[in-house]
Design a protein around this motif. Sequence first.
Motif: not given
Length: 193
Positions: A46-48, A53-54, A74-75, A148-149
Amino acid sequence: MKGLTDKWWPAEPSRGKWERRLADFYAGNHAYHAMTSSGDKTTHPQARLLMNLVKPHGAYAEFGCGSGQVCHLVGRVAQAHGFDISPVAIREAMDRKGGSNACFYVAEARACPLPDSSVDGAYSFEMLEHLWDPIAALGEMARVIRPGGFILVSCPNRFSLDLHLRKRRPARWAEIMLAMARYAQDRVTGTTH
C-alpha cells in the motif's frame, strides 16, 4: 441456535462504555505503539501504491500516522501532514530523522485540523478498524482533499469493522448461506480449517 444468532447478529455494543476506553488505549499505550512501529512500513504494497500516486510538491495527509514511517516517505517528495490520536506515536514520528518535509499533529481522525480542500490526497493504512466511527474519518478525508484528489485506505481486519458498520440483513444472510455451504462442502470432503 442462540450461539449462531449471537455470532451473526451480535448485540449492539455500548458506545458510551467503549469509545473513551478505546481512545485512551490507543492514545497512551506505549507497548501497543512499540509493536505497531516495528518493521519497515515503507516497503508494504500500500505504501508503494501511495508513492505512485504522490506528485512532487503536492500536499498529502495521513490519518493514523503512528510512528510516521510512511508520512516521512511521502515528505521526501511532497508536503506531508501526519495525524494520530496518540501523543506517544506523534513524539516518535517527530523524533524520526530522514530529511522529510513532514509535520505531525495529535488529532482524532474525525477532527482533522486541516482546512477544506487543502491536500491532493488523504490516506490511512490499518487504522479504520480501530475507530468507533470510521465513516466520520472517511468524511474528514473527503473534506480535506482538493477536487480531483484521492483517498487511499487499507483495512486488513475487515471483520472488526462489523462492530462499527452494522451489516444490512441481506448481507448477513448471504454470509450465513456461504458459511453453511462451505461447512457442508467441508463435511463431504473431510476438510478442516
